[in-house]
Design an enzyme around this catalytic site. Structure first.
Site: not given
Ligand code: MOS
Length: 735
Positions: A465, A626, A628-629, A635, A698, A702
């Site tokens: 996802g 990042i 893909n912003p 996420q 990083k 999660e």
């Protein structure tokens, strides 16, 4: 070697598989069939134990076998003996894994005890109801406080007892955190097919290679290469796909017994006891601090459920060891074996639990000493990782507080609890910080530049996802100097180059770095080919001075001098340029790497009804680079929704008399729906962290759930003046 211009990395590209998914054309495990070469499929249904513990004394399958369409019933009475080799991979928790149909033991309510295979799903399901089982029943133990704890995992620094005895401020806090289930939209499903002694499974898994492939080879005593696992699309998992559960093995057993491909889809109810869950915790925390809010000591006594047959533990202690500067820390963490199935990692594993306890305790301390909760956290900001003595790679948590406080309007908050009303609603604002360990593991990717100038990139990772298909395509496209459309990234096949599990927030760091490495090698080889080719316009140019854009190599400051990959390859008779990209994390840590976040929540609590509504929420994250912003924002929003569930709704309820999960369905196990989710906002600080991996990320999958539940709990306290230490926060706890 020249660095490539950044074109699509960092851009908010839409998911390249989005259209396939919303048009129903993306094949999830159970969607495979005739068009994928699977012929003559049969269907299976599992028979679950209806006692919480004991032995099977008899299984009468005669009625089931006589039912029209039923092809066979397999149980421990007639199942083949399976080798079940040791497996050093993800399935090897301490203990003894469930051996499907290998004995008469029932270890928990719902334990799979037989499978019915039939011509149709309906016949299989009906057949499963016709199997009559008798038991020698024992009384199960399923309540955390009734179990006997295992040996502890201990951690200690300083002298906690002395520090607590002298501490001017002391808090004694007990948290009961309920069990949560992953509840992905797609249930776990498998299609298993044998061709002689070779097994192919289409399976819902987060780890096709060293996970499911290796485990199935171990169970059936096969060479790894004789098992192929395919999982091109995963409809959410949150960790439930990090292990190979009995259903996958059962599908393969059934297929072998009937000599046909077999499809086995778990019913939603069966997801609650076939796959794992976030274990229930009882966490006692004693905090000693001075009147200025500086932590002097923390003492942690942690109990978590595990199964009677395996020990599942997770990184619940880290936050208490290194998040805030604390000279004296003592931790005692024990798993408690119960008559339940084995828990497993669930989004933000361990960390989300640890953060909840630490962050709500910090909030209590802030009120106790009369210091603003953000200021309290600032005062306890460490200068190094006090658990390892290592410097932080990057830690921009203070910046997260600053940006979050400014954007959320923290300064307009009246610090007094229960001071703000909006009609019937008591309104409160709370915050919490979050952290998640930055991990990476060895990964490979094969990159092939094809004769038509497009590229095929393959790596045995998964996309449950987060957008792995898209983000990996972006990395490969920039490193190769191609457009997104000219890169075909494929995943989810154990025959592809090996990767770590798609979990632990390490896919971008590990697989992304391997993809970039492979693409760099291919581009470099093409450039070398050109500069050494007398017929190339780039002949004799400095290789370091050449970049590739839109499939054309050219001198950096003179775009007119160059040629396309296609022209170069055609002239040189090359049908492909191929390389395997590699990534290995450093062997010894020299820095302490974590992703961070600060989460802000505003809630309304109905003063009469005790109903809690989240009104708005903001997360500010330090996850370094990042890729893909748009995907990163998605996420974060998903993490916040999951955190709302954890804070207010999600609770797996067990009837401790027989060990039955009473809300094993999506009507009674509550998850947030649209009406529970207000406007959410996410901000990433961006930047890079070059310590953990070459692409500077990083990991963010999660950390985005970790601070959410405590921010909500702290907002509920601010709204009502009531401190609820258990999760979920229910209406009755506020009345
Ligand atoms: Mo995540 S719990 O590592 O899928």
């Amino acid at each position: 070697m020249s660095s490539q211009p950044e074109v699509v990395v960092g851009e908010p590209k839409v998911r390249i598989d989005g259209r396939l998914k919303v048009t129903g054309k993306a094949p999830y495990a159970a969607d495979h069939g005739h068009e994928h070469g699977i012929e003559n499929m049969a269907y299976a249904a599992i028979v679950d134990a209806t006692i919480g513990r004991g032995r099977i004394t008899g299984i009468d399958t005669s009625t089931a076998e006589a039912h029209e369409g039923v092809l066979g019933v397999v149980s421990h009475e007639n199942a083949p003996k399976l080798p079940y080799r040791e497996n050093a991979g993800s399935n090897n928790l301490p203990g003894e894994r469930i051996r499907v149909f290998q004995n008469d033991r029932v270890l928990f309510f719902g334990h799979p005890i037989a499978v019915v295979v039939a011509e149709t799903l309906e016949a299989a399901q009906h057949g499963a109801r016709l199997v009559e089982v008798t038991y020698d029943e024992e009384s199960p133990t399923t309540e955390l406080e009734d179990g006997t704890p295992d040996e502890p995992t201990n951690y200690s620094r300083g002298d906690v007892e002395a520090a607590l005895a002298d501490a001017p401020v002391r808090l004694d806090l007990t948290y009961n955190l309920s069990r949560n289930h992953h509840n992905p939209m797609e249930p776990h499903a498998t299609i298993a097919r044998w061709e002689d002694d070779k097994l192919t499974v289409w399976d819902k898994t987060q780890w096709v290679g060293d996970g499911t492939q290796v485990e199935l080879a171990a169970v059936f005593g096969l060479a790894q290469d004789d098992v192929r696992v395919l999982s091109p699309y995963v409809g959410g998992a949150f960790g439930s796909g990090l292990r190979t559960w009995p259903n996958t093995v059962i599908a393969a057993v059934a297929a072998r017994e009937v000599g046909r491909p077999v499809k086995l889809v778990l019913a939603r109810r069966q997801m609650y006891f076939n796959t794992g869950f976030r274990p229930a915790y009882r966490y006692q925390l004693t905090v000693g601090a001075d009147r200025d809010g500086r932590l002097l000591a923390t003492d942690h006594v942690v109990r978590a459920e595990t199964s009677s047959y395996e020990t599942f533990s997770e990184a619940v202690l880290s936050a208490g060891q290194m998040k805030y500067s604390t000279p004296n820390v003592r931790q005692d963490y024990r798993t408690v074996p119960l008559d339940v199935n084995t828990p497993i990692w669930m989004r933000g594993p361990g960390a989300a639990t640890g953060d909840h306890v630490i962050e709500t305790a910090m909030d209590e301390l802030a009120y106790e000493v009369g210091i603003d909760p953000i200021e309290l956290r600032r005062r306890n900001e460490p200068t190094e990782d006090e658990s390892s003595g290592l410097p932080f790679s990057t830690r921009r948590l203070l910046e997260c507080y600053d940006v979050g406080a400014r954007e959320f309007g923290w300064s307009r908050r009246n610090p007094e609890p229960a001071s703000t009303r909006d009609g019937d609603w008591q309104v409160g604002i709370g915050m919490a910080s979050a952290l998640y360990h930055t991990a990476a593991a060895p990964a490979r990717a094969r990159v092939r530049l094809r004769i038509d100038g497009t590229a095929l990139v393959e790596s045995a990772t998964s996309d449950m996802g987060p957008g792995t298909y898209t983000s990996m395509t972006q990395v490969a496209a920039d490193a190769l100097g191609l457009t997104l459309d000219d890169v075909d990234f494929r995943l989810g096949d154990s025959a592809m180059p090996a990767t770590p599990p798609h979990g632990g927030s390490m896919t971008m760091a590990s697989v992304g770095s391997a993809v970039q490495n492979g693409a760099d090698k291919v581009r470099r080889e093409a450039i070398n080919l050109a500069v050494n080719d007398a017929a190339s316009p780039l002949h004799g140019a400095d290789a370091d001075d050449i970049v590739v854009r839109r499939g054309r190599l050219h001198v950096r400051n003179d775009a007119s001098r160059g040629e396309t990959y296609r022209a170069l390859m055609a002239r040189n008779g090359r049908t492909r340029i191929q390389a395997t990209g590699l990534f290995s994390p450093r062997e010894e840590a020299t820095k302490s790497a974590w992703a961070y976040g600060a989460v802000f929540a505003e809630v309304g609590v109905d003063a009469q009804l005790g109903l809690v509504r989240v009104r708005r929420m903001l997360g500010v994250y330090d996850a370094a680079r990042i890729i893909n912003p748009r995907l990163a924002e998605s996420q974060a929003l998903g993490g916040m929704v999951g955190g709302i569930g954890k804070a207010l709704l999600e609770h797996t309820v067990t009837d401790h008399r027989d060990g039955r999960i009473v809300n094993a369905n999506m009507a009674d196990y509550l998850v947030p729906v649209n009406a529970d989710v207000p406007d959410l906002k996410a901000i990433y600080l961006g930047g890079r962290d070059d310590y953990p991996d070459p692409i500077g990320v990083k990991g963010l999958g999660e950390v985005v759930i970790c601070g959410v539940a405590p921010a909500i709990a702290n907002a509920v306290f601010h709204a009502t003046g009531r401190r609820v230490r258990d999760l979920p926060i229910t209406i009755d706890s506020l009345l």
